[in-house]
Write an enzyme that holds these catalytic residues in place. Structure first.
Site, PDB file in Angstrom:
ATOM      1  CG  ASN A   7      -1.834   1.150   1.314  1.00  0.00           C
ATOM      2  OD1 ASN A   7      -1.419   2.287   1.126  1.00  0.00           O
ATOM      3  ND2 ASN A   7      -3.098   0.901   1.604  1.00  0.00           N
ATOM      4  CG  HIS A  10       1.695   6.163   4.921  1.00  0.00           C
ATOM      5  ND1 HIS A  10       0.458   6.718   5.111  1.00  0.00           N
ATOM      6  CD2 HIS A  10       1.943   5.426   6.035  1.00  0.00           C
ATOM      7  CE1 HIS A  10      -0.023   6.324   6.276  1.00  0.00           C
ATOM      8  NE2 HIS A  10       0.855   5.539   6.854  1.00  0.00           N
ATOM      9  CG  HIS A  43      -8.357   4.169   0.782  1.00  0.00           C
ATOM     10  ND1 HIS A  43      -8.568   4.062   2.138  1.00  0.00           N
ATOM     11  CD2 HIS A  43      -9.568   4.494   0.256  1.00  0.00           C
ATOM     12  CE1 HIS A  43      -9.835   4.311   2.405  1.00  0.00           C
ATOM     13  NE2 HIS A  43     -10.459   4.592   1.282  1.00  0.00           N
ATOM     14  NE  ARG A  45      -8.625   7.571   3.929  1.00  0.00           N
ATOM     15  CZ  ARG A  45      -9.523   7.312   4.875  1.00  0.00           C
ATOM     16  NH1 ARG A  45     -10.628   8.022   4.969  1.00  0.00           N
ATOM     17  NH2 ARG A  45      -9.331   6.357   5.745  1.00  0.00           N
ATOM     18  NE  ARG A  49      -7.964  11.505   4.962  1.00  0.00           N
ATOM     19  CZ  ARG A  49      -8.451  10.957   6.072  1.00  0.00           C
ATOM     20  NH1 ARG A  49      -7.661  10.237   6.839  1.00  0.00           N
ATOM     21  NH2 ARG A  49      -9.706  11.120   6.416  1.00  0.00           N
ATOM     22  CD  GLU A  70      -7.190  -0.190   1.107  1.00  0.00           C
ATOM     23  OE1 GLU A  70      -7.481   0.822   1.757  1.00  0.00           O
ATOM     24  OE2 GLU A  70      -6.240  -0.912   1.392  1.00  0.00           O
ATOM     25  CB  THR A 101      -9.517   1.811   6.978  1.00  0.00           C
ATOM     26  OG1 THR A 101      -9.110   2.435   5.767  1.00  0.00           O
ATOM     27  CG2 THR A 101     -10.856   1.143   6.796  1.00  0.00           C
ATOM     28  CD  GLU A 151      -7.165  -6.028   2.977  1.00  0.00           C
ATOM     29  OE1 GLU A 151      -7.326  -5.760   1.773  1.00  0.00           O
ATOM     30  OE2 GLU A 151      -6.497  -5.322   3.750  1.00  0.00           O
ATOM     31  CG  HIS A 190      -5.576  -1.566   9.158  1.00  0.00           C
ATOM     32  ND1 HIS A 190      -5.149  -0.947  10.295  1.00  0.00           N
ATOM     33  CD2 HIS A 190      -6.110  -0.600   8.381  1.00  0.00           C
ATOM     34  CE1 HIS A 190      -5.441   0.339  10.210  1.00  0.00           C
ATOM     35  NE2 HIS A 190      -6.021   0.584   9.052  1.00  0.00           N
TER      36      HIS A 190
HETATM   37  N1  PXP Z   1      -5.827  -2.948   4.166  1.00  0.00           N
HETATM   38  C1  PXP Z   1      -6.762  -1.965   4.239  1.00  0.00           C
HETATM   39  C2  PXP Z   1      -8.171  -2.277   3.863  1.00  0.00           C
HETATM   40  C3  PXP Z   1      -6.402  -0.659   4.642  1.00  0.00           C
HETATM   41  O1  PXP Z   1      -7.335   0.307   4.713  1.00  0.00           O
HETATM   42  C4  PXP Z   1      -5.045  -0.401   4.946  1.00  0.00           C
HETATM   43  C5  PXP Z   1      -4.630   0.991   5.346  1.00  0.00           C
HETATM   44  O2  PXP Z   1      -4.843   1.870   4.319  1.00  0.00           O
HETATM   45  C6  PXP Z   1      -4.122  -1.452   4.839  1.00  0.00           C
HETATM   46  C7  PXP Z   1      -4.541  -2.725   4.468  1.00  0.00           C
HETATM   47  C8  PXP Z   1      -2.668  -1.246   5.143  1.00  0.00           C
HETATM   48  O3  PXP Z   1      -2.528  -0.948   6.494  1.00  0.00           O
HETATM   49  P1  PXP Z   1      -1.119  -0.463   7.058  1.00  0.00           P
HETATM   50  O4  PXP Z   1      -0.795   0.837   6.382  1.00  0.00           O
HETATM   51  O5  PXP Z   1      -1.370  -0.320   8.516  1.00  0.00           O
HETATM   52  O6  PXP Z   1      -0.124  -1.524   6.716  1.00  0.00           O
END
Ligand code: PXP
Length: 249
Positions: A7, A10, A43, A45, A49, A70, A101, A151, A190
């Site tokens: 992901n 960031h 993601h 949004r 953001r 996402e 999330t 997921e 997550h």
């Molecule tokens: N899966 C989902 C559905 C998420 O919303 C996120 C965070 O955006 C992640 C995985 C990844 O989480 P993390 O950034 O804490 O590894």
């Protein structure tokens, strides 16, 4: 053996902190792939953001692994998904005031509306995954929605104290087995880190882990390609012995 979805939200967070053009998540996705990412997750949004529409369009053209989008189950996002055609859509709950999330979808409470979104996207060939807590009722509702994937939300496991973590791991393990018995395919994510990922990666039937924050944090020290490579090694070759056993009273 589980695969690794990276992901990259960031990366866009840093760019948006200054509303400038760097760092750009598009070339960073390529570096993640060079490090062994099996998929790239973003993601989009409602409040834009971090990831922007422009990022999604370019990532669709450049990602050579799989692009997992996402998104919230809204009409706007559904239209975007139908146009961009990601390799998978993961439906997540979204609240403007949250930092990230927070919980899984309440599929039972939104069965009719989610079923419509899942069916329409799957009819045009986009597989849909539902982000849910490791709760049997939510898994049963997910299959009732017509989803082929879930997921599992690993946030509670990730935040648990060492003494509570075995029970949370057991919930994830049981939920994975239950989902597979129902005919669902299973991803998870997550809050996973280099320290806590291995027991989750070792769960029988787990297909993909989606990981962002810890990889981007590590990339500040070693670079993104190396940070992904380190995580991929843990996901593909997790220790099988219990991590917690020796500390149990
Ligand atoms: N899966 C989902 C559905 C998420 O919303 C996120 C965070 O955006 C992640 C995985 C990844 O989480 P993390 O950034 O804490 O590894």
């Amino acid at each position: 053996m589980a695969s690794l979805g990276v992901n990259i939200d960031h990366i866009a967070n840093v760019r948006q902190a200054r509303r400038t053009v760097e760092p750009d998540p598009v070339p960073m996705a390529m570096l993640a792939e060079l490090g062994g990412a099996d998929g790239i997750t973003v993601h989009l949004r409602e409040d834009r953001r971090h990831i922007q529409d422009r990022d999604l369009e370019l990532l669709r053209q450049t990602v050579r692994s799989r692009l997992n989008l996402e998104m919230a189950a809204t009409a706007e996002m559904e239209q975007i998904a139908r146009r961009i055609r990601p390799d998978m859509v993961t439906l997540v709950p979204e609240r403007r005031e949250e930092v990230t999330t927070e919980g899984g979808l309440d599929v039972r409470a939104q069965l009719i509306s989610l079923k419509g979104v899942v069916e329409r996207l799957q009819t045009v060939g986009i597989p849909v995954s539902l982000f849910v807590d490791p709760d049997p009722e939510q898994l049963e509702a997910s299959i009732g929605c017509g989803a082929r994937w879930v997921e599992l939300h690993t946030g509670t496991y990730a935040e648990a104290s060492w003494s509570a973590q075995p029970a949370e791991l057991a919930r994830l393990t049981e939920a994975t087995a239950h989902a597979r018995n129902l005919g669902l395919r299973v991803n998870a994510g997550h809050g996973l880190t280099y320290q806590n990922v291995e027991p989750v990666a070792a769960i029988e039937g787990m297909e993909e882990l989606n990981i962002g924050h810890t990889i981007v944090a590590r990339s500040l020290v070693v670079g993104l390609e190396a940070a992904v490579r380190e995580m991929k090694r843990l996901v593909q070759n997790p220790r099988r012995e219990p991590l917690f056993g020796s500390l149990q009273p």
